[in-house]
Design a protein around this motif. Structure first.
Motif, mmCIF file in Angstrom:
data_model
loop_
_atom_site.group_PDB
_atom_site.id
_atom_site.type_symbol
_atom_site.label_atom_id
_atom_site.label_comp_id
_atom_site.label_asym_id
_atom_site.label_seq_id
_atom_site.Cartn_x
_atom_site.Cartn_y
_atom_site.Cartn_z
ATOM 1 N N TYR A 57 -33.803 -36.119 -57.223
ATOM 2 C CA TYR A 57 -34.990 -36.310 -58.054
ATOM 3 C C TYR A 57 -34.588 -36.902 -59.407
ATOM 4 C CZ TYR A 57 -36.491 -32.852 -54.654
ATOM 5 O OH TYR A 57 -36.737 -32.183 -53.482
ATOM 6 N N THR A 58 -35.478 -37.707 -59.944
ATOM 7 C CA THR A 58 -35.296 -38.178 -61.319
ATOM 8 C C THR A 58 -35.678 -37.046 -62.272
ATOM 9 O OG1 THR A 58 -35.684 -40.497 -60.798
ATOM 10 C CG2 THR A 58 -36.098 -39.802 -63.066
ATOM 11 N N VAL A 114 -16.325 -33.322 -79.431
ATOM 12 C CA VAL A 114 -17.383 -32.346 -79.184
ATOM 13 C C VAL A 114 -18.270 -32.894 -78.073
ATOM 14 C CG1 VAL A 114 -19.229 -30.983 -80.196
ATOM 15 C CG2 VAL A 114 -17.310 -31.701 -81.626
ATOM 16 N N THR A 115 -18.590 -32.043 -77.103
ATOM 17 C CA THR A 115 -19.343 -32.492 -75.935
ATOM 18 C C THR A 115 -20.487 -31.528 -75.654
ATOM 19 O OG1 THR A 115 -17.327 -33.421 -74.988
ATOM 20 C CG2 THR A 115 -19.169 -33.107 -73.495
ATOM 21 N N ALA A 116 -21.618 -32.098 -75.274
ATOM 22 C CA ALA A 116 -22.761 -31.315 -74.807
ATOM 23 C C ALA A 116 -22.867 -31.519 -73.298
ATOM 24 C CB ALA A 116 -24.040 -31.755 -75.516
ATOM 25 N N ILE A 117 -22.363 -30.581 -72.513
ATOM 26 C CA ILE A 117 -22.247 -30.795 -71.070
ATOM 27 C C ILE A 117 -23.593 -30.729 -70.358
ATOM 28 C CG2 ILE A 117 -19.874 -29.955 -71.009
ATOM 29 C CD1 ILE A 117 -20.965 -27.307 -69.939
ATOM 30 N N HIS A 118 -24.638 -30.253 -71.009
ATOM 31 C CA HIS A 118 -25.940 -30.201 -70.354
ATOM 32 C C HIS A 118 -26.661 -31.545 -70.409
ATOM 33 C CE1 HIS A 118 -28.488 -30.101 -74.058
ATOM 34 N NE2 HIS A 118 -27.365 -29.641 -74.591
ATOM 35 N N LEU A 119 -26.112 -32.505 -71.172
ATOM 36 C CA LEU A 119 -26.706 -33.834 -71.249
ATOM 37 C C LEU A 119 -25.942 -34.792 -70.335
ATOM 38 C CD1 LEU A 119 -27.279 -34.069 -75.110
ATOM 39 C CD2 LEU A 119 -28.988 -33.611 -73.345
ATOM 40 N N PRO A 120 -26.622 -35.817 -69.797
ATOM 41 C CA PRO A 120 -25.969 -36.714 -68.827
ATOM 42 C C PRO A 120 -24.879 -37.567 -69.471
ATOM 43 C CG PRO A 120 -28.181 -37.498 -69.366
ATOM 44 C CD PRO A 120 -28.055 -36.139 -69.973
ATOM 45 N N SER A 123 -28.039 -41.016 -42.743
ATOM 46 C CA SER A 123 -27.099 -40.329 -41.863
ATOM 47 C C SER A 123 -25.872 -41.166 -41.530
ATOM 48 C CB SER A 123 -27.800 -39.907 -40.565
ATOM 49 O OG SER A 123 -28.336 -41.044 -39.914
ATOM 50 N N ARG A 124 -25.967 -42.465 -41.699
ATOM 51 C CA ARG A 124 -24.815 -43.339 -41.432
ATOM 52 C C ARG A 124 -24.029 -43.662 -42.723
ATOM 53 N NH1 ARG A 124 -24.975 -46.012 -36.616
ATOM 54 N NH2 ARG A 124 -23.919 -47.823 -37.508
ATOM 55 N N PHE A 125 -24.461 -43.042 -43.829
ATOM 56 C CA PHE A 125 -23.806 -43.229 -45.128
ATOM 57 C C PHE A 125 -23.799 -44.694 -45.557
ATOM 58 C CE2 PHE A 125 -21.589 -39.720 -42.894
ATOM 59 C CZ PHE A 125 -22.051 -38.667 -43.654
ATOM 60 N N LYS A 126 -24.856 -45.406 -45.165
ATOM 61 C CA LYS A 126 -24.930 -46.829 -45.475
ATOM 62 C C LYS A 126 -26.032 -47.130 -46.493
ATOM 63 C CE LYS A 126 -21.776 -48.214 -42.462
ATOM 64 N NZ LYS A 126 -20.516 -48.870 -42.888
ATOM 65 N N GLN A 127 -27.202 -46.567 -46.241
ATOM 66 C CA GLN A 127 -28.385 -46.931 -47.013
ATOM 67 C C GLN A 127 -28.701 -45.841 -48.043
ATOM 68 O OE1 GLN A 127 -30.004 -49.884 -46.526
ATOM 69 N NE2 GLN A 127 -31.277 -49.436 -48.313
ATOM 70 N N GLU A 128 -28.917 -46.278 -49.281
ATOM 71 C CA GLU A 128 -29.310 -45.310 -50.304
ATOM 72 C C GLU A 128 -30.760 -44.911 -50.083
ATOM 73 O OE1 GLU A 128 -28.212 -45.232 -54.839
ATOM 74 O OE2 GLU A 128 -30.123 -46.310 -54.632
ATOM 75 N N LEU A 129 -31.009 -43.602 -50.150
ATOM 76 C CA LEU A 129 -32.356 -43.083 -49.972
ATOM 77 C C LEU A 129 -33.153 -43.208 -51.270
ATOM 78 C CD1 LEU A 129 -31.504 -39.861 -47.931
ATOM 79 C CD2 LEU A 129 -32.181 -42.109 -47.051
ATOM 80 N N GLY A 130 -34.446 -43.127 -51.148
ATOM 81 C CA GLY A 130 -35.320 -43.242 -52.311
ATOM 82 C C GLY A 130 -35.457 -41.925 -53.056
ATOM 83 N N GLN A 131 -36.136 -42.025 -54.176
ATOM 84 C CA GLN A 131 -36.380 -40.853 -55.015
ATOM 85 C C GLN A 131 -37.169 -39.806 -54.244
ATOM 86 O OE1 GLN A 131 -37.699 -41.252 -59.235
ATOM 87 N NE2 GLN A 131 -39.594 -40.317 -58.471
ATOM 88 N N GLY A 132 -36.704 -38.575 -54.292
ATOM 89 C CA GLY A 132 -37.404 -37.472 -53.661
ATOM 90 C C GLY A 132 -36.906 -37.136 -52.279
ATOM 91 N N PHE A 156 -32.432 -40.550 -60.339
ATOM 92 C CA PHE A 156 -32.223 -39.779 -59.106
ATOM 93 C C PHE A 156 -30.926 -40.175 -58.405
ATOM 94 C CE2 PHE A 156 -34.103 -43.645 -57.553
ATOM 95 C CZ PHE A 156 -33.563 -43.843 -56.299
ATOM 96 N N ASN A 157 -30.432 -41.407 -58.640
ATOM 97 C CA ASN A 157 -29.224 -41.877 -57.970
ATOM 98 C C ASN A 157 -28.014 -41.948 -58.913
ATOM 99 O OD1 ASN A 157 -30.172 -43.944 -59.528
ATOM 100 N ND2 ASN A 157 -30.079 -45.528 -57.948
ATOM 101 N N ASP A 158 -28.088 -41.227 -60.009
ATOM 102 C CA ASP A 158 -26.965 -41.189 -60.952
ATOM 103 C C ASP A 158 -25.914 -40.205 -60.430
ATOM 104 O OD1 ASP A 158 -25.186 -41.005 -63.028
ATOM 105 O OD2 ASP A 158 -26.688 -40.695 -64.587
ATOM 106 N N GLN A 159 -24.918 -40.740 -59.733
ATOM 107 C CA GLN A 159 -23.911 -39.896 -59.117
ATOM 108 C C GLN A 159 -23.039 -39.169 -60.153
ATOM 109 O OE1 GLN A 159 -23.424 -39.282 -55.884
ATOM 110 N NE2 GLN A 159 -24.713 -40.811 -54.877
ATOM 111 N N ARG A 160 -23.037 -39.629 -61.377
ATOM 112 C CA ARG A 160 -22.183 -39.024 -62.401
ATOM 113 C C ARG A 160 -22.804 -37.775 -62.995
ATOM 114 N NH1 ARG A 160 -21.756 -44.429 -65.946
ATOM 115 N NH2 ARG A 160 -24.003 -44.105 -65.692
ATOM 116 N N SER A 161 -24.144 -37.728 -63.092
ATOM 117 C CA SER A 161 -24.753 -36.691 -63.908
ATOM 118 C C SER A 161 -25.904 -35.941 -63.260
ATOM 119 C CB SER A 161 -25.272 -37.308 -65.230
ATOM 120 O OG SER A 161 -24.223 -37.902 -65.948
ATOM 121 N N ASN A 162 -26.496 -36.496 -62.212
ATOM 122 C CA ASN A 162 -27.657 -35.824 -61.629
ATOM 123 C C ASN A 162 -27.216 -34.564 -60.888
ATOM 124 O OD1 ASN A 162 -29.944 -35.129 -59.878
ATOM 125 N ND2 ASN A 162 -30.783 -37.090 -60.579
ATOM 126 N N PRO A 163 -27.737 -33.413 -61.272
ATOM 127 C CA PRO A 163 -27.273 -32.156 -60.654
ATOM 128 C C PRO A 163 -27.709 -31.992 -59.199
ATOM 129 C CG PRO A 163 -29.111 -31.730 -62.129
ATOM 130 C CD PRO A 163 -28.755 -33.160 -62.320
#
Length: 600
Positions: A527-528, A459-465, A514-523, A493-500
């Protein structure tokens, strides 16, 4: 005879034996002890023989029952001179011949059994009748209510002590001894000629089960039928009586079950009311039944166990006796009833229906003193909204009201409630059997037996991460009726698995520069999300179904506060938007397993 074995209820009945041979019928079941143990409880017992009548498939008795008491056909015997051979226990709902050396009051404690008779047309039948023990009816009064028996040549024989001879057992029919009392606990040979007989009292109690009414640890409602067997109306009373204390070595009884008698169904709400069955003689429910085979001559009685009202701890045993009597004082029928107290522990699965959401609708300031007009060919755009010095529209107000949605939106809920401690909100759960064939609830598929995946469920609740660890989120309290609990779920904010807000393969939503190197900050691109889910569990309802199903169904109000957190602000806070969600929830218990099994 058919037997109804139960586990907990106890009644003492006394059999007045005369010196010589007596026929007794047990309305109780003393099979928890052997006959030697039963008799050893009274060292002065004068009983020397006990014979049990096992009705054969064809009749043996026609004119003289005495002739056949001297042969083994249909009988099993216990004798005091060789007590550990032959018949070893006495069971309820059966007739016995008992020989005693002197008059004797034999008090036996046992479990009550419901009368159930098999009629043998070919010969005599050895029966007892559950008459009132203090004021038994006469043969005349008891059987005159049956038109079928009045129309046939029915015959009775009774034992009166002394030795067996031509006068013992004595013949009661046709006209002699009709005013004799039909004593409870006494057995009689009975025949209706070649007529099949269904009359054994002015009413009968018909149960579908074989052990009275036993709710065990999860039952909610059980039924029985009361049927008028006489040619005149009869009023039947049902009372809930306590059990006697159990004998040594038997389970203790912790109290009486609280029973609800279901009322009629409301055609508008399709719900039924109820009456609480108050314990004690004379406090119960009554029904007046029309004469046999007429409309209203029988009734179904549905009895619900009000588990929501039980205050005894889990594992307690609740037991009592339903006593059925009639307005004519003919019958006292005992129906054993019991229930085991269980907890609300286990796996609960259901859904919340979102019916209201918080708005976030901006209204911009209107009436600019210097409207902007842009003309391009045939297109003319007039902007009459106020613009700030920074060039953005000026917000006049924000509508954050809670408004109804066009259609309720479902959210799966999975909650595990342990035997003690806080409940757990889960994103995914498995339940099935492990390699040792034990039923389990687990976070990981590896715990299950691969050979029995067809018996397992996920049983899975897909609305939860989702997360590989699948730890779940603890509520701040226990899952209980009338209580409120909440759990907090944070999706980074950086959860690639679950953040919509994230899309790993989209350059504008991958949270990378833009160079796909550096992770950007929240916002920057994501968003968290912080969700606070609150379940306000409703107390048991006021209709029959809600009360008796309270241990298997939970309902209440659902509330959620969603915080979307973006760019940092001065002072260490974040640019946060708050949304509220309201609705209702309903959950059913799909498993009573109180522990989650983790991989070794």
């Amino acid at each position: 005879m058919a037997l109804f074995n139960v586990q907990a209820q106890w009644v003492t009945e006394t059999y007045e034996l005369k010196q010589g041979w007596n026929a007794v019928f047990l309305h109780i079941d003393p099979s928890h002890v052997s006959i030697p143990e039963l008799l050893d409880r009274d060292i002065n017992s004068p009983i020397t023989q006990i014979w049990r009548w096992n009705a054969p498939s064809t009749g043996n008795f026609y004119e003289d029952p005495f002739e056949y008491t001297q042969v083994a056909t249909g009988w099993k015997q216990w004798i005091v001179s060789d007590p550990f051979k032959g018949l070893q226990t006495m069971v309820g709902g059966m007739a016995y011949l008992v020989e005693t050396g002197s008059d004797y009051s034999w008090a036996i404690k046992g479990r009550p059994v419901v009368p159930a008779y098999d009629w043998n047309v070919d010969g005599l039948n050895l029966f007892g009748f559950p008459t009132d023990k203090t004021s038994p009816a006469t043969f005349e009064d008891y059987f005159n209510a049956s038109a079928e028996l009045q129309a046939t040549d029915y015959t009775f024989y009774s034992y009166n002590g002394i030795q067996l001879d031509s006068t013992n057992p004595k013949k009661i029919h046709p006209f002699l001894y009709r005013n004799e009392a039909l004593n409870r606990g006494q057995a009689y040979w009975m025949s209706g000629g070649e007529t099949f007989n269904r009359y054994f009292g002015p009413f009968e109690v018909d149960l579908s089960g074989r052990e009275g009414l036993n709710y065990r640890d999860s039952g909610s409602a059980l039924s029985l039928r009361i049927r008028n067997m006489s040619g005149q109306p009869v009023t039947v009373q049902m009372d809930l009586l306590p059990s006697e204390n159990p004998p040594a070595g038997e389970p203790m009884i912790d109290g009486l079950p609280q029973l609800l008698v279901r009322g009629p169904t409301d055609p508008e709400t399709l719900t039924a009311g109820f009456e609480i069955l108050i314990p004690g003689a004379g406090n119960g429910s009554q029904w007046t039944l029309a004469e046999k085979d007429e409309e209203g001559s029988e009734i179904e009685v549905v009895l619900g166990l009000d588990r929501a009202a039980i205050t005894d701890p889990p594992g307690s045993l609740l037991a009592g006796i339903l006593n059925f009597s009639d307005s004519g004082g003919m019958l006292d029928i005992h129906v054993p009833i019991q229930a085991d107290v269980s907890s609300d522990a286990g796996l609960w699965v259901g859904q919340a229906l979102v019916t209201e959401v918080g708005q976030y609708l901006k209204t911009y300031a209107a009436g600019s003193t210097d409207p902007l007009i842009v003309t391009n060919a045939d297109l003319v755009v007039t902007n009459d909204l106020q613009i700030s010095e920074e060039g953005s529209y000026i917000v006049d107000s924000v509508n954050r009201n809670i408004e109804s949605v066009a259609r309720p939106y479902p959210l799966r809920l999975i909650v595990h409630s342990p035997e003690s401690g806080n409940a757990l909100l889960m994103q995914q759960v498995y339940f099935g059997v492990d390699a040792f064939s034990r039923p389990v609830i687990t976070r990981e598929e590896s715990v299950l037996d691969p050979e029995k995946y067809d018996q397992a469920r996920r049983v899975t609740a897909i609305h939860l991460p989702w997360s590989e660890e699948n730890p779940g989120w603890l509520f701040d309290g226990t899952l209980e009726r009338g209580g409120a609990i909440s759990a907090r779920i944070i999706t980074a904010f950086n959860d690639q698995r679950s953040n919509p807000f994230l899309h790993t393969y989209h350059p504008d939503h991958d949270n990378l520069d833009s160079r796909f190197k550096q992770e950007l900050g929240q916002g920057a691109e994501s968003y968290t999300i912080e969700r606070e889910i609150m379940l306000n569990v409703a107390p048991p309802g006021t209709n029959f179904s809600d009360r008796v199903q309270a241990h298997q169904q939970l309902t209440g109000s659902y509330q959620e506060v969603i915080r979307v957190m973006g760019l940092p602000r001065a002072g260490g806070t974040n640019d946060t938007q708050i949304f509220e969600v309201h609705g209702l929830f309903s959950m059913g218990r799909v498993s009573e397993i109180s522990e989650i099994t983790d991989p070794l």
